[in-house]
Design an enzyme around this catalytic site. Structure first.
Site, mmCIF file in Angstrom:
data_model
loop_
_atom_site.group_PDB
_atom_site.id
_atom_site.type_symbol
_atom_site.label_atom_id
_atom_site.label_comp_id
_atom_site.label_asym_id
_atom_site.label_seq_id
_atom_site.Cartn_x
_atom_site.Cartn_y
_atom_site.Cartn_z
ATOM 1 N N SER A 19 3.495 7.590 1.349
ATOM 2 C CA SER A 19 4.301 6.339 1.444
ATOM 3 C C SER A 19 5.855 6.587 0.623
ATOM 4 O O SER A 19 5.826 6.691 -0.766
ATOM 5 C CB SER A 19 4.037 5.296 1.127
ATOM 6 N N HIS A 74 4.310 8.209 5.244
ATOM 7 C CA HIS A 74 4.117 6.732 6.651
ATOM 8 C C HIS A 74 5.955 6.382 5.650
ATOM 9 O O HIS A 74 5.969 6.444 4.687
ATOM 10 C CB HIS A 74 3.361 5.551 5.068
ATOM 11 N N MET A 109 6.193 -4.680 7.879
ATOM 12 C CA MET A 109 6.067 -5.529 7.288
ATOM 13 C C MET A 109 7.282 -6.566 7.703
ATOM 14 O O MET A 109 7.643 -7.119 6.626
ATOM 15 C CB MET A 109 6.295 -5.815 5.945
ATOM 16 N N MET A 144 -5.508 -3.941 4.257
ATOM 17 C CA MET A 144 -4.521 -4.590 2.722
ATOM 18 C C MET A 144 -5.031 -3.985 1.995
ATOM 19 O O MET A 144 -6.054 -5.127 1.465
ATOM 20 C CB MET A 144 -3.213 -5.027 2.930
ATOM 21 N N ASP A 169 -3.727 1.476 2.597
ATOM 22 C CA ASP A 169 -3.184 0.919 2.361
ATOM 23 C C ASP A 169 -2.947 0.228 0.988
ATOM 24 O O ASP A 169 -3.159 -0.768 0.804
ATOM 25 C CB ASP A 169 -1.771 0.875 3.243
ATOM 26 N N HIS A 183 4.911 1.182 9.050
ATOM 27 C CA HIS A 183 4.357 -0.140 8.721
ATOM 28 C C HIS A 183 5.103 -0.783 8.941
ATOM 29 O O HIS A 183 5.895 -1.072 7.724
ATOM 30 C CB HIS A 183 3.622 0.247 7.170
ATOM 31 N N ASP A 218 7.665 2.810 5.277
ATOM 32 C CA ASP A 218 7.602 0.469 5.226
ATOM 33 C C ASP A 218 8.794 0.329 5.601
ATOM 34 O O ASP A 218 9.591 0.512 4.336
ATOM 35 C CB ASP A 218 7.087 0.606 3.402
ATOM 36 N N MET A 273 10.397 -3.025 5.628
ATOM 37 C CA MET A 273 10.118 -4.849 5.147
ATOM 38 C C MET A 273 11.170 -5.471 4.823
ATOM 39 O O MET A 273 12.810 -4.661 5.498
ATOM 40 C CB MET A 273 9.871 -5.069 3.295
HETATM 41 C C1 DX5 Z 1 2.489 -1.823 0.347
HETATM 42 C C2 DX5 Z 1 3.107 -0.724 1.250
HETATM 43 C C3 DX5 Z 1 2.441 0.801 0.989
HETATM 44 C C4 DX5 Z 1 2.846 1.108 -0.735
HETATM 45 C C5 DX5 Z 1 1.608 1.472 -1.394
HETATM 46 O O1 DX5 Z 1 2.734 -2.607 0.528
HETATM 47 O O2 DX5 Z 1 2.847 -0.883 2.318
HETATM 48 O O3 DX5 Z 1 2.867 1.553 1.409
HETATM 49 O O4 DX5 Z 1 4.003 1.966 -0.370
HETATM 50 O O5 DX5 Z 1 2.328 2.968 -2.179
HETATM 51 P P1 DX5 Z 1 1.222 2.393 -4.034
HETATM 52 O O6 DX5 Z 1 -0.016 3.581 -3.045
HETATM 53 O O7 DX5 Z 1 1.832 2.910 -4.493
HETATM 54 O O8 DX5 Z 1 0.059 1.509 -4.125
HETATM 55 ZN ZN ZN Z 2 3.087 0.795 3.580
#
Ligand code: DX5
Ligand code: ZN
Length: 219
Positions: free
Chosen positions: A8, A32, A67, A136, A174, A65, A34, A36
């Site tokens: 990620s 990956h 969110m 998750m 994740d 991903h 993210d 948001m």
């Molecule tokens: C959190 C994200 C993850 C995040 C995971 O909401 O969806 O993808 O990057 O990070 P680590 O592996 O550090 O928990």
């Molecule tokens: Zn993620």
């Protein structure tokens, strides 16, 4: 089940994303990303323009991903841009089946994510619509959080539902996935592992990916 590792970039240096992507190219199966929006989660990261820029700079397939609120409106655009996998949250989608189909129609793999407090059972009927189920293992929004052990039974249950269904659906985890937790995830039945801090917090991200893969494979 083939083990796949998806670093990620949330834990990478956002000012040097092309270089950070290059550090795991040829070693990671996915990158990956993210997305948001300050609404679905209390954090803001990046959106389609940055994904489009990343697609031009890396040959690693992009695992988006989302969110975000209203994924029904926004998700197909990520698939159309060239993300190889696009995951929406069950809690945010109002027309999940339509959106998952639109993602596939645009040429990407369709993913459905569920938060820690969301049970997996109600989504059994959607398995034919998805290529990946994301369980998750932290509350979404931030990297570097502690792995939620209480999610392990849900991973096991999800693996059981997928096996019963019989189609090819990957099971991604994740949040808090690291050398200390990845074996438990693999034993419970996960096969795609997102790791932010465990990869980009390491001195050698490529080596971290190799180590995580080896641990998951031997579980
Ligand atoms: C959190 C994200 C993850 C995040 C995971 O909401 O969806 O993808 O990057 O990070 P680590 O592996 O550090 O928990
Ligand atoms: Zn993620």
């Amino acid at each position: 089940m083939a083990v796949q590792i998806s670093p990620s970039i949330l834990s990478a240096d956002f000012a040097r994303l092309a270089d950070e992507a290059a550090r795991v190219e040829g070693v990671a199966d996915w990158l990956h990303v993210d997305v948001m929006d300050y609404h679905f989660v209390p954090n803001l990261t990046l959106g389609l323009p940055v994904v489009e820029a990343l697609l031009k700079t890396t040959s690693t397939p992009i695992d988006c991903h989302l969110m975000i609120d209203d994924p029904d409106r926004w998700a197909p655009g990520y698939a159309e841009a060239g993300a190889a996998s696009v995951t929406i949250h069950a809690e945010a989608a109002k027309a999940a089946v339509r959106t998952l189909r639109a993602i596939r129609a645009a040429g990407a793999r369709s993913g459905l994510a569920i938060n820690p407090a969301t049970p997996v059972d109600p989504y059994e009927d959607l398995l034919p619509e998805i290529d990946m189920l994301l369980v998750m293992t932290v509350e979404p929004g931030f990297g570097g959080q502690g792995f939620l052990d209480i999610m392990l039974p849900k991973i096991t249950k999800a693996r059981g539902l997928i096996d019963k269904y019989g189609g090819e659906v990957w099971l991604q985890v994740d949040g808090g996935v690291s050398a200390a937790t990845i074996e438990r995830c693999a034993e419970a039945g996960a096969d795609v592992f997102v790791a932010g801090n465990a990869v980009y917090g390491a001195d050698d991200p490529a080596q971290a990916v190799r180590s995580l893969r080896a641990l998951a494979q031997q579980a």
